[in-house]
Design a protein around this motif. Structure first.
Motif, PDB file in Angstrom:
ATOM      1  N   ALA A  73       0.825  -1.263  -0.076  1.00 32.81           N
ATOM      2  CA  ALA A  73      -0.061  -0.049   0.008  1.00 32.81           C
ATOM      3  C   ALA A  73       0.731   1.277   0.155  1.00 32.81           C
ATOM      4  CB  ALA A  73      -0.938   0.068   1.385  1.00 32.81           C
ATOM      5  N   VAL A  74       1.920   1.069   0.563  1.00 35.91           N
ATOM      6  CA  VAL A  74       2.930   2.336   0.987  1.00 35.91           C
ATOM      7  C   VAL A  74       3.463   2.925  -0.562  1.00 35.91           C
ATOM      8  CG1 VAL A  74       4.869   3.039   2.008  1.00 35.91           C
ATOM      9  CG2 VAL A  74       2.847   2.138   3.219  1.00 35.91           C
ATOM     10  N   LYS A  75       4.069   1.755  -1.331  1.00 31.07           N
ATOM     11  CA  LYS A  75       4.909   2.031  -2.351  1.00 31.07           C
ATOM     12  C   LYS A  75       4.585   3.348  -3.404  1.00 31.07           C
ATOM     13  CE  LYS A  75       7.201  -2.393  -3.302  1.00 31.07           C
ATOM     14  NZ  LYS A  75       7.335  -3.627  -3.924  1.00 31.07           N
ATOM     15  N   THR A  76       3.047   3.245  -3.714  1.00 32.97           N
ATOM     16  CA  THR A  76       2.662   4.275  -4.714  1.00 32.97           C
ATOM     17  C   THR A  76       2.647   5.572  -3.888  1.00 32.97           C
ATOM     18  OG1 THR A  76       1.310   2.593  -5.977  1.00 32.97           O
ATOM     19  CG2 THR A  76       0.784   5.107  -6.167  1.00 32.97           C
ATOM     20  N   TYR A  77       2.312   5.585  -2.572  1.00 35.90           N
ATOM     21  CA  TYR A  77       2.164   6.901  -1.844  1.00 35.90           C
ATOM     22  C   TYR A  77       3.846   7.321  -1.841  1.00 35.90           C
ATOM     23  CZ  TYR A  77      -2.485   6.505  -0.681  1.00 35.90           C
ATOM     24  OH  TYR A  77      -4.151   6.429  -0.878  1.00 35.90           O
ATOM     25  N   PHE A  78       4.623   6.488  -1.456  1.00 36.82           N
ATOM     26  CA  PHE A  78       6.319   7.136  -1.247  1.00 36.82           C
ATOM     27  C   PHE A  78       6.580   7.661  -2.463  1.00 36.82           C
ATOM     28  CE2 PHE A  78      10.363   6.149  -1.362  1.00 36.82           C
ATOM     29  CZ  PHE A  78      10.921   6.810  -0.366  1.00 36.82           C
ATOM     30  N   GLU A  79       6.466   6.963  -3.516  1.00 34.81           N
ATOM     31  CA  GLU A  79       6.912   7.534  -4.830  1.00 34.81           C
ATOM     32  C   GLU A  79       6.275   8.862  -5.258  1.00 34.81           C
ATOM     33  OE1 GLU A  79       6.201   4.021  -7.228  1.00 34.81           O
ATOM     34  OE2 GLU A  79       8.277   3.118  -6.670  1.00 34.81           O
ATOM     35  N   ARG A  80       4.973   9.168  -5.014  1.00 32.56           N
ATOM     36  CA  ARG A  80       4.556   9.975  -5.390  1.00 32.56           C
ATOM     37  C   ARG A  80       5.068  11.350  -4.377  1.00 32.56           C
ATOM     38  NH1 ARG A  80      -0.657   8.366  -5.300  1.00 32.56           N
ATOM     39  NH2 ARG A  80      -1.378   9.454  -3.203  1.00 32.56           N
ATOM     40  N   PHE A  81       4.878  10.999  -3.150  1.00 31.75           N
ATOM     41  CA  PHE A  81       5.332  12.148  -2.227  1.00 31.75           C
ATOM     42  C   PHE A  81       6.759  12.527  -2.394  1.00 31.75           C
ATOM     43  CE2 PHE A  81       1.677  11.566   0.222  1.00 31.75           C
ATOM     44  CZ  PHE A  81       1.507  12.540   1.274  1.00 31.75           C
ATOM     45  N   SER A 130       8.457  12.265  -5.487  1.00 30.60           N
ATOM     46  CA  SER A 130       8.541  12.974  -6.493  1.00 30.60           C
ATOM     47  C   SER A 130       7.928  14.301  -6.457  1.00 30.60           C
ATOM     48  CB  SER A 130       7.557  12.319  -7.554  1.00 30.60           C
ATOM     49  OG  SER A 130       7.506  13.089  -8.580  1.00 30.60           O
ATOM     50  N   LEU A 131       6.987  14.581  -5.675  1.00 26.59           N
ATOM     51  CA  LEU A 131       6.208  16.051  -5.367  1.00 26.59           C
ATOM     52  C   LEU A 131       7.273  16.788  -4.388  1.00 26.59           C
ATOM     53  CD1 LEU A 131       2.574  15.237  -4.704  1.00 26.59           C
ATOM     54  CD2 LEU A 131       3.458  16.331  -6.743  1.00 26.59           C
ATOM     55  N   TRP A 132       7.682  16.104  -3.335  1.00 26.73           N
ATOM     56  CA  TRP A 132       8.860  16.872  -2.457  1.00 26.73           C
ATOM     57  C   TRP A 132       9.931  15.996  -2.243  1.00 26.73           C
ATOM     58  CZ3 TRP A 132       3.126  15.654  -0.758  1.00 26.73           C
ATOM     59  CH2 TRP A 132       2.425  16.713  -1.086  1.00 26.73           C
ATOM     60  N   PRO A 133      11.029  16.258  -3.169  1.00 23.93           N
ATOM     61  CA  PRO A 133      12.112  15.498  -3.101  1.00 23.93           C
ATOM     62  C   PRO A 133      12.974  15.487  -1.769  1.00 23.93           C
ATOM     63  CG  PRO A 133      12.015  16.441  -5.258  1.00 23.93           C
ATOM     64  CD  PRO A 133      10.811  17.095  -4.315  1.00 23.93           C
ATOM     65  N   THR A 134      12.833  16.640  -1.106  1.00 21.39           N
ATOM     66  CA  THR A 134      13.753  16.835   0.010  1.00 21.39           C
ATOM     67  C   THR A 134      12.712  17.124   1.184  1.00 21.39           C
ATOM     68  OG1 THR A 134      13.965  19.154  -0.423  1.00 21.39           O
ATOM     69  CG2 THR A 134      15.554  17.643  -1.809  1.00 21.39           C
ATOM     70  N   VAL A 135      13.398  17.308   2.343  1.00 17.73           N
ATOM     71  CA  VAL A 135      12.803  17.464   3.633  1.00 17.73           C
ATOM     72  C   VAL A 135      12.353  18.979   3.637  1.00 17.73           C
ATOM     73  CG1 VAL A 135      14.608  18.071   4.895  1.00 17.73           C
ATOM     74  CG2 VAL A 135      12.520  17.434   6.081  1.00 17.73           C
ATOM     75  N   ALA A 136      13.085  20.002   2.841  1.00 20.55           N
ATOM     76  CA  ALA A 136      12.881  21.285   2.675  1.00 20.55           C
ATOM     77  C   ALA A 136      11.629  21.560   1.785  1.00 20.55           C
ATOM     78  CB  ALA A 136      14.044  21.946   2.312  1.00 20.55           C
ATOM     79  N   ASP A 137      11.701  20.709   0.744  1.00 18.06           N
ATOM     80  CA  ASP A 137      10.394  20.833  -0.043  1.00 18.06           C
ATOM     81  C   ASP A 137       9.246  20.517   0.717  1.00 18.06           C
ATOM     82  OD1 ASP A 137      12.149  21.338  -2.400  1.00 18.06           O
ATOM     83  OD2 ASP A 137      12.294  19.478  -2.575  1.00 18.06           O
ATOM     84  N   LEU A 138       9.270  19.332   1.494  1.00 16.09           N
ATOM     85  CA  LEU A 138       7.949  19.100   2.174  1.00 16.09           C
ATOM     86  C   LEU A 138       7.700  20.054   3.209  1.00 16.09           C
ATOM     87  CD1 LEU A 138       5.884  16.998   2.740  1.00 16.09           C
ATOM     88  CD2 LEU A 138       7.396  15.797   4.231  1.00 16.09           C
ATOM     89  N   ALA A 139       8.570  20.521   3.916  1.00 14.45           N
ATOM     90  CA  ALA A 139       8.370  21.603   5.126  1.00 14.45           C
ATOM     91  C   ALA A 139       7.698  22.825   4.554  1.00 14.45           C
ATOM     92  CB  ALA A 139       9.713  21.908   5.592  1.00 14.45           C
ATOM     93  N   SER A 140       7.902  23.197   3.292  1.00 15.85           N
ATOM     94  CA  SER A 140       7.239  24.464   2.538  1.00 15.85           C
ATOM     95  C   SER A 140       5.964  24.263   1.801  1.00 15.85           C
ATOM     96  CB  SER A 140       8.368  24.954   1.624  1.00 15.85           C
ATOM     97  OG  SER A 140       8.650  24.344   0.430  1.00 15.85           O
ATOM     98  N   ALA A 141       5.645  22.841   1.997  1.00 13.96           N
ATOM     99  CA  ALA A 141       4.355  22.429   1.177  1.00 13.96           C
ATOM    100  C   ALA A 141       3.152  23.111   1.882  1.00 13.96           C
ATOM    101  CB  ALA A 141       4.366  20.855   1.007  1.00 13.96           C
TER     102      ALA A 141
END
Length: 354
Positions: free
Chosen positions: A52-60, A62-73
């Motif tokens: 179940a996780v694989k697809t979500y992990f790859e999408r996340f 891809s959208l937010w490649p680094t922790v800084a990208d995710l932090a600013s989302a």
């Protein structure tokens, strides 16, 4: 020593049989594990299967490649992408943790269990997994697979969860200073592929010679578990309202609590005797349908209510989402069920066509 022999046999097996996973650096690779990807995968894998996780992990990633990208989302964007994966507090903590790593640690994950434990959403298991796999620290990692392997390897018959402390003692003794991250992942893979909950494949297990439960003939019976208490059932109402232009009435759930911060259909309270709580005064239709869903601690049954609203409708709570900008996939599973169920009938209760 038994520990040294067991560790050597386990790593040799892992070198030949390691699962290929998108967040994993394979054994023997010159690549360095990325703490961000290890952290992301471990948060997603809590109470959730690898498949179940694989697809979500790859999408996340891809959208937010680094922790800084995710932090600013945007919060809503992250929560929407998480929809369907369940246990939504993980998504809220994902954002809190990413922002703490950026603001308090210069965008780099700390490399010790103690420091990792100070971050939002990171508990003992996740801290040990990141420290071990990402930073090669000899931290004993304890997930369900490893608990099962330990209980059989050392024939621990005390039921879970009471046996957790002694299982960790055994795992700590086995954790090597050489390749501790690979050791932890090897135990995870062993539990997932050979030392499985039912019908363990003891005949091909690399640790069969050291397994005490196998010698006693009770490997398949372990770990023992305390009897589960039956789940209670809660009831409620869920409201599907469409404006004249087709826009759907939605609301964002409170930040704390079950499904906190997620986009949702309006509902009443969920209890033994719920009070109807329509989001707007309207001619609500009862199609005699209900949504059934099961959470970790209870079953839920929501009676569906439908309404067509005029263009100038002013709801007491929630906002209208135009259908061309609304993706049902952004709803948690229970509300997506309600949406799909409501779409299957017309407002008069007849089955919809086309």
């Amino acid at each position: 020593m038994r520990e040294n022999t067991t560790g050597t046999e386990l790593l040799a097996w892992y070198d030949q049989n390691a699962r290929v996973l998108p967040w994993r650096v394979p054994p023997g690779s010159d690549a360095t594990p990325d703490p961000y990807r290890i952290w992301m995968s471990e948060i997603m894998l809590q109470q959730t299967t690898v498949a179940a996780v694989k697809t979500y992990f790859e999408r996340f990633t891809s959208l937010w490649p680094t922790v800084a990208d995710l932090a600013s989302a945007e919060d809503a964007a992250v929560m929407g992408e998480w929809a369907g994966l369940g246990y939504y507090a993980r998504a809220r903590n994902l954002l809190k943790c990413a922002r703490a790593v950026v603001s308090d640690h210069g965008g780099a994950f700390p490399d010790t269990e103690e420091a990792l434990l100070t971050l939002p959403g990171i508990g003992p298991y996740t801290a040990a997994a990141i420290a071990s796999i990402a930073f090669n620290r000899p931290a004993p990692v304890m997930d369900g697979n490893i608990e099962r392997v330990m209980s059989r390897l050392f024939c621990v018959e005390t039921p879970l969860p009471k046996s957790k402390p002694v299982l960790k003692v055994h795992a700590t003794r086995l954790t090597p200073t050489h390749r501790p991250g690979d050791h932890a992942q090897a135990l995870m893979d062993l539990g997932a592929t050979i030392c499985t909950p039912k019908s363990p494949a003891c005949g091909i297990c690399p640790l069969m010679g050291a397994c005490t439960a196998r010698k006693a003939g009770i490997a398949a019976d372990l770990p023992r578990k305390m009897p589960k208490k039956p789940k209670p059932t809660r009831f409620g109402y869920v409201y599907l309202a469409r404006r004249a232009d087709g826009a759907l009435l939605l609301e964002t759930r409170p930040g704390k609590g079950l499904l906190g911060g997620m986009l949702a259909l309006p509902t009443s309270d969920w209890s033994d005797a719920p009070t109807p709580a329509p989001p707007i005064d309207a001619d609500w239709h009862d199609p005699n349908l209900e949504v059934r869903h099961t959470f970790t601690h209870f079953h839920l049954r929501l009676a569906l209510r439908l309404a067509d609203l005029p263009q100038d409708a002013a709801p007491e709570r929630g906002t209208f989402a135009p259908m061309d900008k609304f993706a049902p996939s952004t709803l948690p599973t229970v509300f997506r069920k309600a949406f799909d169920l409501g779409r299957s009938v017309n407002i008069d209760g007849a089955s919809a066509k086309g």
